[in-house]
Design a protein around this motif. Structure first.
Motif, PDB file in Angstrom:
ATOM      1  N   GLU A  22     -56.662 -89.512  30.319  1.00 38.60           N
ATOM      2  CA  GLU A  22     -55.885 -88.133  29.807  1.00 38.60           C
ATOM      3  C   GLU A  22     -56.443 -86.758  30.148  1.00 38.60           C
ATOM      4  N   MET A  23     -58.181 -86.925  30.026  1.00 38.19           N
ATOM      5  CA  MET A  23     -58.913 -86.132  30.706  1.00 38.19           C
ATOM      6  C   MET A  23     -58.790 -84.721  31.421  1.00 38.19           C
ATOM      7  N   ALA A  24     -57.685 -85.602  32.564  1.00 38.61           N
ATOM      8  CA  ALA A  24     -57.775 -85.090  33.771  1.00 38.61           C
ATOM      9  C   ALA A  24     -56.099 -84.629  33.523  1.00 38.61           C
ATOM     10  N   ARG A  25     -55.239 -84.860  32.293  1.00 38.44           N
ATOM     11  CA  ARG A  25     -54.259 -84.490  32.381  1.00 38.44           C
ATOM     12  C   ARG A  25     -54.276 -83.354  31.614  1.00 38.44           C
ATOM     13  N   PHE A  26     -55.462 -83.223  30.494  1.00 41.59           N
ATOM     14  CA  PHE A  26     -55.601 -82.371  29.303  1.00 41.59           C
ATOM     15  C   PHE A  26     -55.814 -80.623  30.825  1.00 41.59           C
ATOM     16  N   MET A  27     -56.730 -81.162  31.475  1.00 38.37           N
ATOM     17  CA  MET A  27     -57.195 -80.679  32.843  1.00 38.37           C
ATOM     18  C   MET A  27     -56.041 -79.704  33.283  1.00 38.37           C
ATOM     19  N   LEU A  28     -55.035 -80.291  33.914  1.00 39.75           N
ATOM     20  CA  LEU A  28     -53.530 -80.175  34.748  1.00 39.75           C
ATOM     21  C   LEU A  28     -53.305 -79.663  33.840  1.00 39.75           C
ATOM     22  N   ALA A  29     -52.854 -79.433  32.181  1.00 34.84           N
ATOM     23  CA  ALA A  29     -51.453 -78.747  31.627  1.00 34.84           C
ATOM     24  C   ALA A  29     -52.739 -77.365  31.739  1.00 34.84           C
ATOM     25  N   LEU A  30     -54.008 -77.294  31.320  1.00 37.39           N
ATOM     26  CA  LEU A  30     -54.865 -75.993  31.058  1.00 37.39           C
ATOM     27  C   LEU A  30     -55.061 -75.059  32.082  1.00 37.39           C
ATOM     28  N   LYS A  31     -55.225 -76.156  33.419  1.00 40.39           N
ATOM     29  CA  LYS A  31     -54.871 -74.746  35.036  1.00 40.39           C
ATOM     30  C   LYS A  31     -53.560 -74.137  35.079  1.00 40.39           C
ATOM     31  N   VAL A  32     -52.510 -75.669  35.098  1.00 40.19           N
ATOM     32  CA  VAL A  32     -51.699 -74.902  34.854  1.00 40.19           C
ATOM     33  C   VAL A  32     -51.079 -73.655  33.963  1.00 40.19           C
ATOM     34  N   VAL A  33     -51.775 -73.455  33.121  1.00 42.26           N
ATOM     35  CA  VAL A  33     -51.326 -72.398  32.143  1.00 42.26           C
ATOM     36  C   VAL A  33     -51.766 -70.987  32.159  1.00 42.26           C
ATOM     37  N   THR A  34     -53.960 -71.176  32.469  1.00 38.85           N
ATOM     38  CA  THR A  34     -54.210 -70.361  32.838  1.00 38.85           C
ATOM     39  C   THR A  34     -54.274 -70.035  33.956  1.00 38.85           C
TER      40      THR A  34
END
Length: 574
Positions: free
Chosen positions: A439-451
């Protein structure tokens, strides 16, 4: 971006050179082929912790060189500032090199300049982010959340204003505290300073007085001997028949009687004798004046000694040279004036603190308002990314809370924390404490795409971010990595064909054995080779017609071909 990575004698890699393209670079290969070794090698070049086990068994040392070029203006400015602070010259492209020895010690270089490993890491952190399945690094560190929100909110001007207001407030506090310390000491020493001022004013020292007194005292001490020599000289020059003046005068009169009979030019002799008499008369006057000056009062020498002693005693008392006593008096008068006017001075200093604090609070409140407004937008943007990543039941929020005043700082009065809840009904908590590895890896990816709009770091590495997922979720991850690759260089070590199919560049990592030696090989794949690799990832060792068809469907958008020079370089270096 990372343009080249050269690895020598790291574990099973003897010599490997890998050129990279822009965009999303997919790295695939069987387990144990050397993908992790390549990432470990990159970490070495970026200043991460080294281990002696990384040196290839047959070698005395290992080395890794990472080349970076085509940096954004923002990143380049950040790097130039760091280099300048460390008195180093910045020059692009940047070559980061690390040499590792068998005993675990290492050396670091940037553009062939020796640097500390810590400095290498500072520069590496500006260039590359590495994210693993259980490795959070920057995005999950609450300290970075505030800056990420500020980048998304576009509040750089407000941040600069707050920073300036903070510096002004801190400066006013420092001046006030220093003044209070001076005044507190001054209040204790007021009586002493008042006595000092009175004593030194009464002493009334004149400029160069010590020097003049020393000369006068020396003259007095030798006055008797001087007077004796003056008397002897006066007697020798004197006007009686035994004196030099009378003898010269007699010689002049004798010669004048026969002057008209003398040879031509003899008048010069007479002139010189006349001048000698005049000079002797003037010398005699000087001797008489000097003798008169040395007729001291009996108490004069005692008075001189007492005055000189008084000056030197005062200098010893106050710990300064006699010549510095007037300045010491001036300084003490200023201190006494300051302590006498302390009420006014304290009021002005305190007023300045209040004014600068209000200015800081006003600037910080403006910044807080914009952060709060942007926090909802950031949360909504991240939430929109979570559903395709099979995190539809999760919630994401950005908490902007005001810190207590003692924790305010140059970035404002806010604490910013990313909060998540992965299960309905559970309270949200900090991102780095709630999410599991996947989950953390996917949250990371979502955050990275947005930020990533801020472009803070030019190269991002994801190590098996797709572990434990497949199908639509893996494809969603691939699409987001590809989208992220449009604004940054993105690497992903993956075992997912859905992810690998979205890469702009595809590198296959294999292991080969020759002459009892194992080595890692990196091959850039063209369209045909890529189809075969995706099919292998789908079906396993035996590639079926169905697997090729499925691979072709995954590669429905024709990938960017590997540049010819990149492929040539790889073959040459391998």
């Amino acid at each position: 971006m990372l343009t080249d990575l050269t690895i020598k004698d790291v574990v099973i890699i003897d010599h490997l050179g890998i050129p990279f393209d822009r965009g999303f670079v997919a790295l695939t290969g069987e387990t144990g082929a050397g993908k992790s070794i390549i990432l470990d090698s990159l970490g070495l070049a970026l200043g991460q912790r080294s281990e002696a086990r990384l040196v290839r068994q047959q070698a005395d040392q290992a080395s890794v060189t990472a080349s970076f070029d085509n940096l954004s203006d923002k990143v380049e400015k950040q790097l130039k500032d760091i280099f300048a602070e460390n008195d180093l010259a910045f020059d692009a492209p940047l070559l980061l090199r690390r040499v590792l020895f068998k005993d675990g010690k290492s050396k670091a270089f940037i553009n062939d300049q020796p640097v500390s490993v810590s400095f290498l890491k500072t520069i590496g952190d500006c260039l590359v982010e590495i994210h693993g399945q259980f490795e959070t690094q920057k995005l999950l560190d609450p300290k970075t959340h505030l800056r990420l929100l500020d980048d998304v909110a576009g509040v750089q001007k407000e941040v600069i204003a707050v920073h300036g207001a903070w510096q002004a407030w801190r400066g006013a506090i420092k001046i006030r505290d220093e003044l209070n310390a001076i005044l507190a000491a001054a209040a204790r020493d007021r009586e002493f300073w008042a006595d000092t001022v009175k004593e030194l004013r009464d002493l009334n020292m004149q400029p160069n007085e010590e020097e003049e007194l020393v000369a006068q005292r020396s003259l007095m001490m030798h006055a008797e001997k001087i007077l004796e020599s003056l008397a002897e000289a006066s007697q020798a020059i004197g006007t009686d028949r035994k004196g030099a003046r009378d003898s010269i005068h007699s010689a002049l009169r004798s010669l004048e009687r026969t002057q008209d009979k003398m040879p031509e030019g003899f008048g010069v002799v007479l002139d010189r004798l006349s001048q000698a008499i005049i000079e002797l008369d003037e010398a005699m006057d000087g001797i008489e004046r000097t003798a008169d000056q040395l007729q001291f009062d009996r108490n004069a020498q005692s008075d001189t000694d007492e005055r000189l002693f008084a000056l030197r005693a005062a200098a010893r008392k106050y710990g300064v040279a006699v010549v510095d006593l007037p300045q010491y008096l001036t300084d003490t008068e200023e201190k006494l004036t300051l302590v006498n006017d302390q009420t006014h001075a304290k009021e002005n200093a305190e007023k300045k603190v209040v004014e600068t604090r209000l200015a800081y609070v006003a600037a910080a409140q403006t910044l807080t308002a914009k952060r709060v407004a942007s926090s909802d937008k950031l949360a909504a943007a991240v939430m929109a990314e979570l559903k395709p990543l099979k995190l539809e039941k999760a919630t994401f929020a950005v908490a902007v809370d005001q810190k207590p005043e003692e924790n305010w700082g140059p970035d404002g009065a806010d604490s910013v924390v990313f909060l998540i809840s992965t299960n309905p009904g559970t309270p949200p908590g900090p991102l780095n404490k709630i999410a599991s590895g996947g989950e953390m890896a996917r949250f990371m990816l979502a955050l990275k795409v947005v930020t990533q709009i801020s472009g803070a770091v030019p190269t991002i590495v994801f190590d098996e971010i797709d572990t434990g997922v497949g199908g639509a979720v893996a494809e969603a991850i691939g699409l987001r990595l590809k989208r992220l690759g449009e604004s940054a260089q993105v690497f992903s070590v993956t075992h997912s064909p859905q992810v690998a199919a979205k890469g702009h560049q595809h590198l296959k990592i294999t292991k080969e054995i020759a002459k009892n030696m194992t080595r890692t090989v990196v091959t850039p794949l063209d369209d045909t080779q890529r189809l075969e690799e995706i099919a292998r990832m789908l079906s396993g060792e035996k590639i079926t017609v169905e697997a090729r068809a499925a691979a072709n469907n995954l590669l429905d958008t024709k990938p960017v071909k590997v540049q010819a020079n990149t492929k040539a370089k790889l073959k040459k270096r391998a």
